[in-house]
Design an enzyme around this catalytic site. Structure first.
Site, short mmCIF file in Angstrom:
data_model
loop_
_atom_site.label_atom_id
_atom_site.label_comp_id
_atom_site.label_asym_id
_atom_site.label_seq_id
_atom_site.Cartn_x
_atom_site.Cartn_y
_atom_site.Cartn_z
N LYS A 83 0.84 -1.19 0.00
CA LYS A 83 0.00 0.00 0.00
C LYS A 83 0.88 1.25 0.00
O LYS A 83 1.81 1.36 0.81
CB LYS A 83 -0.90 -0.01 1.24
CG LYS A 83 -2.23 0.70 1.09
CD LYS A 83 -3.11 0.43 2.31
CE LYS A 83 -4.47 1.07 2.19
NZ LYS A 83 -5.29 0.89 3.42
O1 G3P Z 1 -8.84 2.08 4.54
C1 G3P Z 1 -8.89 3.43 4.94
C2 G3P Z 1 -9.67 3.55 6.20
O2 G3P Z 1 -9.04 2.81 7.24
C3 G3P Z 1 -9.82 4.99 6.62
O3 G3P Z 1 -11.03 5.08 7.29
O4 G3P Z 1 -12.78 6.11 8.70
O5 G3P Z 1 -10.32 6.63 9.10
O6 G3P Z 1 -11.49 7.53 7.08
P1 G3P Z 1 -11.42 6.39 8.08
#
Ligand code: G3P
Length: 217
Positions: A83
Site C-alpha cells: 500500500k
Molecule cells: O482504509 C482506509 C480507512 O481505514 C480509513 O477510514 O474512517 O479513518 O477515514 P477512516
C-alpha cells in the site's frame, strides 16, 4: 463486489474469514497503531488466516524508502499487497513495484485525477476515501462514480477499492456504482447482515415451529 475487512485485529479477521464473509484485508498505519503490535507480526498473522489480498502500507514517504519497505512487507507472504500513498513518490514507487510484479494498492485518493494517475502507474487497487470526503461536505460517492466512468472509458484494470466506509449505505451505493471492492470496518460489515424484519420473522418461525411439536432428525 469483493468485501475486504479494514482492520489489523486478528480475532475480528478470523471470525469474518471463518464465516466466509471476506475476500481480503486492508491495514494502514493507524490500524497498526491501534493493534499495538509490530507490523510484520500483524501482517504474517493476517496472511496465516486469509488467502485473499492483504494490504500492508509502507511508512516511508520517499521513493527509495517505499521500495525498500514495500519489498520487506511483500516478502512476508505471497498475498501481501503493497500500500502506497498517492504522492509523486508513491506513484513512482507504484510504477516501479508493479513493473517488478508486485501487487499495489494506492491509497489516500480524493480526486478522479489522482485515480487516473494511479491507474496509469499500474496500480492493482485504488483506494478512494469516501467517508473523509463526506466529512468535508463533499459527496464521496461522486468520486466513486467518476473513477468508475474514467476507468471504463479507458479499460483500466485497476480495481476500485472503496475505502473510508462508515455505513451500510456506503457499501450499497458503492456496489450500485460498480466499485470492485469495499473495505469495511468489522462492526460496519456485521451491520450488513442485520434487518429487524429478519429478526422478527425468525422469532415468529421459531415460535411456530415449537408449536408443531416436531423435530427434524
Ligand atoms: O482504509 C482506509 C480507512 O481505514 C480509513 O477510514 O474512517 O479513518 O477515514 P477512516
Amino acid at each position: 463486489m469483493k468485501f475486504f475487512v479494514d482492520t489489523a485485529d486478528i480475532a475480528e479477521i478470523k471470525e469474518l474469514q471463518d464465516a466466509g464473509l471476506i475476500d481480503g484485508v486492508t491495514t494502514n498505519p493507524s490500524l497498526v497503531l491501534k493493534a499495538n503490535r509490530p507490523i510484520k507480526e500483524i501482517i504474517k498473522d493476517i496472511c496465516d488466516v486469509t488467502e485473499g489480498p492483504v494490504s500492508a502500507e509502507v511508512a516511508a514517504t520517499d521513493f527509495d524508502g517505499m521500495l525498500r519497505e514495500g519489498k520487506i512487507l511483500a516478502a512476508i507472504a505471497q498475498n501481501v499487497v503493497i500500500k502506497l500513498p498517492l504522492t509523486l513518490d508513491g506513484l513512482k514507487a507504484c510504477k516501479h513495484l508493479t513493473g517488478e510484479g508486485f501487487k499495489t494498492n494506492v491509497t489516500l485518493c480524493f480526486s478522479a485525477n489522482q485515480a487516473l494517475l494511479a491507474a496509469k502507474a499500474g496500480a492493482t487497487y485504488i483506494s478512494p476515501f469516501i467517508g473523509r470526503l463526506d466529512d468535508t461536505n463533499i459527496n464521496g460517492m461522486e468520486l466513486i462514480a467518476d473513477i468508475r466512468r474514467i476507468y471504463d472509458n479507458y479499460d483500466f484494470e485497476t480495481e476500485i477499492l472503496a475505502a473510508s466506509i462508515r455505513t451500510a449505505n456506503h457499501v450499497r451505493e458503492a456496489a450500485l456504482l460498480g466499485a470492485d471492492v469495499s473495505t469495511v470496518p468489522p462492526a460496519t460489515l456485521k451491520t450488513l447482515i442485520k434487518h429487524p424484519l429478519t429478526d422478527k420473522g425468525l422469532e415468529s418461525f421459531v415460535a411456530d415451529w415449537k408449536k408443531t411439536g416436531q423435530t427434524i432428525d
